[in-house]
Design a protein around this motif. Sequence first.
Motif, mmCIF file in Angstrom:
data_model
loop_
_atom_site.group_PDB
_atom_site.id
_atom_site.type_symbol
_atom_site.label_atom_id
_atom_site.label_comp_id
_atom_site.label_asym_id
_atom_site.label_seq_id
_atom_site.Cartn_x
_atom_site.Cartn_y
_atom_site.Cartn_z
ATOM 1 N N LEU A 73 0.648 -1.270 0.020
ATOM 2 C CA LEU A 73 -0.047 -0.123 -0.044
ATOM 3 C C LEU A 73 0.840 1.530 0.171
ATOM 4 O O LEU A 73 0.417 2.324 0.552
ATOM 5 C CB LEU A 73 -1.010 0.020 1.245
ATOM 6 C CG LEU A 73 -2.200 -0.936 1.191
ATOM 7 C CD1 LEU A 73 -2.674 -1.069 2.697
ATOM 8 C CD2 LEU A 73 -3.110 -0.674 0.032
ATOM 9 N N THR A 167 -2.331 9.026 4.864
ATOM 10 C CA THR A 167 -2.815 8.962 3.379
ATOM 11 C C THR A 167 -3.480 7.736 3.339
ATOM 12 O O THR A 167 -4.141 7.424 2.163
ATOM 13 C CB THR A 167 -1.350 8.619 2.356
ATOM 14 O OG1 THR A 167 -0.744 7.736 2.847
ATOM 15 C CG2 THR A 167 -0.546 9.935 2.538
ATOM 16 N N THR A 168 -3.720 6.835 4.108
ATOM 17 C CA THR A 168 -4.621 5.433 4.049
ATOM 18 C C THR A 168 -5.685 5.696 5.112
ATOM 19 O O THR A 168 -5.388 5.930 6.294
ATOM 20 C CB THR A 168 -3.835 4.204 3.920
ATOM 21 O OG1 THR A 168 -2.778 4.243 2.983
ATOM 22 C CG2 THR A 168 -4.758 2.865 3.933
ATOM 23 N N ILE A 200 -16.443 5.456 -0.306
ATOM 24 C CA ILE A 200 -14.912 5.537 -0.679
ATOM 25 C C ILE A 200 -14.788 6.864 -1.518
ATOM 26 O O ILE A 200 -13.526 7.336 -1.138
ATOM 27 C CB ILE A 200 -14.561 4.191 -1.376
ATOM 28 C CG1 ILE A 200 -14.676 3.100 -0.247
ATOM 29 C CG2 ILE A 200 -13.026 4.302 -1.786
ATOM 30 C CD1 ILE A 200 -14.369 1.638 -0.755
ATOM 31 N N GLU A 201 -15.411 7.023 -2.512
ATOM 32 C CA GLU A 201 -15.255 8.236 -3.632
ATOM 33 C C GLU A 201 -15.109 9.457 -2.687
ATOM 34 O O GLU A 201 -14.448 10.278 -3.336
ATOM 35 C CB GLU A 201 -16.352 8.029 -4.483
ATOM 36 C CG GLU A 201 -16.318 7.160 -5.333
ATOM 37 C CD GLU A 201 -17.480 7.195 -6.607
ATOM 38 O OE1 GLU A 201 -18.453 7.699 -6.255
ATOM 39 O OE2 GLU A 201 -17.329 6.492 -7.472
ATOM 40 N N GLY A 205 -8.127 9.786 0.197
ATOM 41 C CA GLY A 205 -6.857 8.890 0.125
ATOM 42 C C GLY A 205 -7.101 7.399 -0.082
ATOM 43 O O GLY A 205 -8.249 6.873 -0.517
ATOM 44 N N GLN A 206 -6.487 6.561 -0.014
ATOM 45 C CA GLN A 206 -6.740 5.113 -0.459
ATOM 46 C C GLN A 206 -7.564 4.500 0.789
ATOM 47 O O GLN A 206 -7.035 4.942 2.115
ATOM 48 C CB GLN A 206 -5.521 4.231 -0.805
ATOM 49 C CG GLN A 206 -4.375 4.265 0.219
ATOM 50 C CD GLN A 206 -3.035 3.803 -0.437
ATOM 51 O OE1 GLN A 206 -3.120 3.084 -1.346
ATOM 52 N NE2 GLN A 206 -2.040 3.497 0.421
ATOM 53 N N VAL A 207 -8.371 3.589 0.570
ATOM 54 C CA VAL A 207 -9.251 2.860 1.604
ATOM 55 C C VAL A 207 -9.001 1.603 1.692
ATOM 56 O O VAL A 207 -8.714 0.848 0.743
ATOM 57 C CB VAL A 207 -10.443 3.318 1.300
ATOM 58 C CG1 VAL A 207 -11.416 2.167 2.208
ATOM 59 C CG2 VAL A 207 -10.915 4.556 1.283
ATOM 60 N N ALA A 226 -11.771 0.010 -3.258
ATOM 61 C CA ALA A 226 -10.907 -0.301 -2.155
ATOM 62 C C ALA A 226 -9.689 -0.604 -2.710
ATOM 63 O O ALA A 226 -9.312 -1.283 -3.593
ATOM 64 C CB ALA A 226 -11.141 -1.301 -1.201
ATOM 65 N N ALA A 227 -8.633 0.188 -1.964
ATOM 66 C CA ALA A 227 -7.017 -0.281 -2.362
ATOM 67 C C ALA A 227 -6.574 -1.546 -1.748
ATOM 68 O O ALA A 227 -5.814 -2.170 -2.139
ATOM 69 C CB ALA A 227 -6.234 1.139 -1.836
ATOM 70 N N ILE A 260 -5.875 -5.784 -5.625
ATOM 71 C CA ILE A 260 -5.825 -4.917 -4.412
ATOM 72 C C ILE A 260 -4.800 -5.699 -3.343
ATOM 73 O O ILE A 260 -4.817 -6.891 -3.404
ATOM 74 C CB ILE A 260 -7.179 -4.613 -3.772
ATOM 75 C CG1 ILE A 260 -7.887 -6.043 -3.598
ATOM 76 C CG2 ILE A 260 -8.082 -3.882 -4.759
ATOM 77 C CD1 ILE A 260 -9.175 -5.866 -2.978
#
Length: 340
Positions: A73, A167-168, A200-201, A205-207, A226-227, A260
Amino acid sequence: MQEVRKAAHERMKGFCRVCRECDGRACAGEVPGMGGLGTAASFKGNVEALADYKLRMRTIHDVSAPSTSTSVLGYALSIPVFAAPIGGVSFNMGGQITEEEYILSKVKACDANGIVGCTGDGVPPFISEAGFAALTAVNGNGIPFIKPWEGDEFFEKIEKAAATGCTTFGIDIDAIGLITLAKMGRPVAPRGVERLRALIEQIPGQVLLKGVMTAEDAQAAAEAGAAGIVVSNHGGRVLDHTPGTAHVISDIADAVNGEIAVLVDGGIRTGADVLKMIALGADAVMIGRPFSIATVGGLEEGASKYIQQLTGELTSAMVLTGCESIEDANADIITDVLGQ
């Protein structure tokens, strides 16, 4: 670590027995608390599932100084480990240290030792507030987990989390079954793919979604944007009689096929356990209760010693299975209890 565990045993008396083997037997049904729900079959199943897999020892090779580092990640990790988001030490772990002391110590130890600490969410609000303060102290080098609250609370917490520099953002979707929240009048509702994607949108940051136990949900998480996911039954604390995570991780990893990131928790105690989960298909693991015990017992130093112990155990296991790097850990280095 013996001294750390001894101190933890004293500080957590009446809340966690700090058993020699943390397998869910002594604390069965103690929810709220550190135990597993009902019969604790899910908690015990996590430990038993990992024990079903054995490492194939190899000693004729040239691997003497393996690399335990990896990247997941976007995080450069000294070992493929994240400290799971466990909070609420004041009422789940005896309250001998404050929530602020606990989470700051854990997150700082992770940051200092090259891994990533996660912070939790819940009721009362000081759990998430202490987490945000700890993340700020390490310049956002951690992952805040926020429960999928309905209404404004979710995004208010996302905004506070973003202000730490992280960031996550984690969402523990398995919180929909937490009896603790239900007893406090704060049940959390599930969301389907479309509602989850809309959520999520809006996150900056990444989820990372925690609480996936089937290939179908893993594919749905990817579809929702999702990341990454965490294969988890919430430490056996939300639903009795689920499979152990080690028994479902391979199918889930195959289902998303690298689209992912796939993390996993549940019953992981040692560096050898970490290597097993990587071999079964995980990109990294999350470890919960052992980090809490180490932190309660020795604060930042206790958590650091546990990370260093894991690193030593993982290195030894890699040498004795012929793995020069984390990428070398695959199905070839393990066998199941039937020898297959």
